[in-house]
Design an enzyme around this catalytic site. Structure first.
Site, short mmCIF file in Angstrom:
data_model
loop_
_atom_site.label_atom_id
_atom_site.label_comp_id
_atom_site.label_asym_id
_atom_site.label_seq_id
_atom_site.Cartn_x
_atom_site.Cartn_y
_atom_site.Cartn_z
N HIS A 78 35.18 37.59 36.54
CA HIS A 78 36.27 36.68 36.89
C HIS A 78 37.53 37.48 37.25
O HIS A 78 38.18 37.22 38.27
CB HIS A 78 36.56 35.73 35.72
CG HIS A 78 37.71 34.81 35.94
ND1 HIS A 78 37.56 33.50 36.32
CD2 HIS A 78 39.06 35.02 35.83
CE1 HIS A 78 38.75 32.93 36.43
NE2 HIS A 78 39.69 33.84 36.14
N GLU A 79 37.86 38.45 36.40
CA GLU A 79 39.05 39.26 36.65
C GLU A 79 38.87 40.17 37.87
O GLU A 79 39.84 40.45 38.57
CB GLU A 79 39.40 40.08 35.40
CG GLU A 79 39.74 39.24 34.18
CD GLU A 79 40.84 38.22 34.44
OE1 GLU A 79 41.74 38.50 35.26
OE2 GLU A 79 40.80 37.13 33.85
N HIS A 82 40.00 38.45 40.84
CA HIS A 82 41.45 38.53 41.08
C HIS A 82 41.84 39.93 41.55
O HIS A 82 42.68 40.10 42.44
CB HIS A 82 42.22 38.22 39.80
CG HIS A 82 42.09 36.81 39.31
ND1 HIS A 82 42.27 35.71 40.13
CD2 HIS A 82 41.81 36.31 38.07
CE1 HIS A 82 42.11 34.60 39.42
NE2 HIS A 82 41.82 34.93 38.17
#
Length: 478
Positions: A78-79, A82
């Site tokens: 998920h990170e 980003h």
């Protein structure tokens, strides 16, 4: 907080029912992939909630560890969702961290510090200039009641100012609206992509466990009715399968000239042919044989007679087309979104059961603790290893769907809240260009910090309520 569903009890396939069972004990009827959201449990109807006999402590712990590792990997990806676009758009990223609390270990590569923290329950990246620089000092007197919120705003601005040091123009707030949206949506969509991959492995790699057209065993007798549950309710005499010479391992090729690819097709013909002699073509030992079988009429629950022959099929894993996994993932998104929409009500109901002792809603939300219990029971069930592996894959896929949907909620500090801020900033700029006005100042989201804190506290309270409910009144799996 994760959506949970109850697995359905299933007896060995009989001719009066031909369910399709996903590997993992997820009952699918009518071929509907929407039921794949139930793919978080495997063969648990036979694994009671106790830790002795069939259930081993070691396997239970292994299941929890697998879930924690899978959750950590999901958060890490998920990170990454980003991080990659942020760096691609030139934003300086100071930290990439998995977990919260004290740092266990870290290393620096270039300008970014990568590391792991003590509590693997989340993660973050630290981008320079998430918010614009703070305006000049405010001189307007404030009431004592507003000082607390003003302090929150000032603290947020001070933390943001630290990220601006040496960043120059490489800040998040200076990006165009669409670049900021891409960065913020990158995390949730990474979870969606991972869920699609996991469901594709589940459906197309492992397959759906389906009752086949191969005879697995013969019934000992003819039941007195279609609802009879044991031998004490048997009618006298041999079964039609025994009289016709049907044997274990026979593959039913066709019935009365109609090919039978699986048990469901064979069962449908048999049920409609009570008292009528059927011609079975079976494959035995590499050669085809023809048998004459007359199904016995057995009364069903609605009073109508159905045909009964007296055999149970074997189960096989049947791989599905590659699009079934993505289809199941998107249908799961809709199911989880329905739970998220009602989340406050669902959590109040879950909390109330702590005092009333009533059974929890099996389709309600779960905390990480509840998901861990499910993972432990999946791993320690008496199901075959492949079924347990499939169950864990389904559970992790559902967790990633939950992460995807939950992070899209348009409230700060969630990713969806940052998307709303970027959209509002873009709308203001577009409006100014439309009317040839000067470009407005960037939206100062630090003013929303008090509201963000309220949302954060609410999330903590809801999460704590679910944890207590999962500890003292867990969702029943039976």
């Amino acid at each position: 907080m994760i959506g949970a569903t109850r697995p359905q009890e299933q007896s060995p396939p009989q001719e009066d029912a031909a369910p399709i069972v996903l590997p993992g004990r997820f009952l699918l009827r009518d071929g509907g992939a929407e039921r794949a959201r139930r793919a978080a449990l495997i063969r648990l109807a036979q694994s009671r909630r106790h830790y002795g006999g069939q259930v081993t402590i070691l396997a239970f712990v292994v299941g929890i560890v697998v879930l924690v590792i899978g959750l950590a990997i999901s958060i890490a990806l998920h990170e990454v969702g980003h991080l990659v676009p942020a760096k691609a758009f030139g934003v300086r990223v100071g930290q990439y961290m998995i977990g919260f609390g004290p740092t266990l270990f870290s290393w620096r590569r270039g300008e970014t510090e990568y590391g792991f923290k003590a509590l693997p329950l989340g993660g973050y990246i630290s981008m320079a200039g998430m918010y614009p620089p703070a305006p000049g000092a405010e001189t307007t007197p404030r009431r004592a009641s507003s000082r607390f919120f003003s302090t929150l705003v000032q603290d947020a601005r001070a933390a943001n100012e630290e990220t601006l040091i040496g960043a120059g123009d490489r800040t998040f707030y200076r990006l165009s609206m669409w670049k900021r949206i891409v960065i913020m949506l990158g995390g949730p969509f990474m979870n969606l992509l991972l869920a699609i991959v996991l469901f594709a492995i589940l459906f197309s790699g492992i397959g759906v466990q389906t009752a086949s057209s191969t005879v697995g065993s013969l019934s000992a007798c003819v039941p007195a009715s279609a609802t009879a549950s044991d031998a004490s309710e048997c009618a006298p005499g041999q079964t039609p399968a025994q009289r016709a010479g049907l044997q274990e391992g026979d593959v039913i090729v066709s019935i009365d000239g109609t090919s039978t690819a699986d048990f469901a097709e064979a069962s449908a013909i048999i049920q409609q042919s009570a008292g009528r002699t059927l011609t079975f073509v079976v494959e035995r030992g590499g050669a085809e044989r023809t048998l004459s079988v007359t199904p016995t009429a057995v009364p069903s629950s609605d009073g109508a007679d159905v045909g009964f022959v007296g055999f149970r099929p074997t189960s096989e894993f049947v791989r599905q087309p590659i699009w079934v996994g993505p289809q199941a993932a998107f249908e799961n998104v809709g199911a989880v979104a329905g739970i998220i929409w009602q989340l406050p009500v669902k959590i109040v109901e879950a909390g109330a059961t702590l005092f009333t002792g009533e059974e929890r809603d099996p389709n309600g939300p779960l905390s990480v603790v509840g998901a861990g219990v499910i993972a432990g029971e999946v791993a320690s069930s008496d199901a075959p290893v492949l079924n347990r592996v499939a169950g864990m894959i389904g559970l992790l896929g559902s967790l990633n769907i939950a992460l995807f949907v939950f992070n899209l909620v348009p409230l700060l500090p969630l990713d969806g809240g940052h998307v709303v801020v970027a959209l509002w900033d873009g709308i203001k700029r577009a409006w100014a260009r439309l009317f040839s006005r000067p470009a407005p100042k960037p939206v100062d989201a630090t003013r929303l910090v008090p509201f963000t804190m309220v949302v954060f506290v609410a999330l903590v309270v809801m999460g704590g309520t679910l944890i207590l409910a999962d500890l003292f009144n867990p969702v029943s799996l039976l």
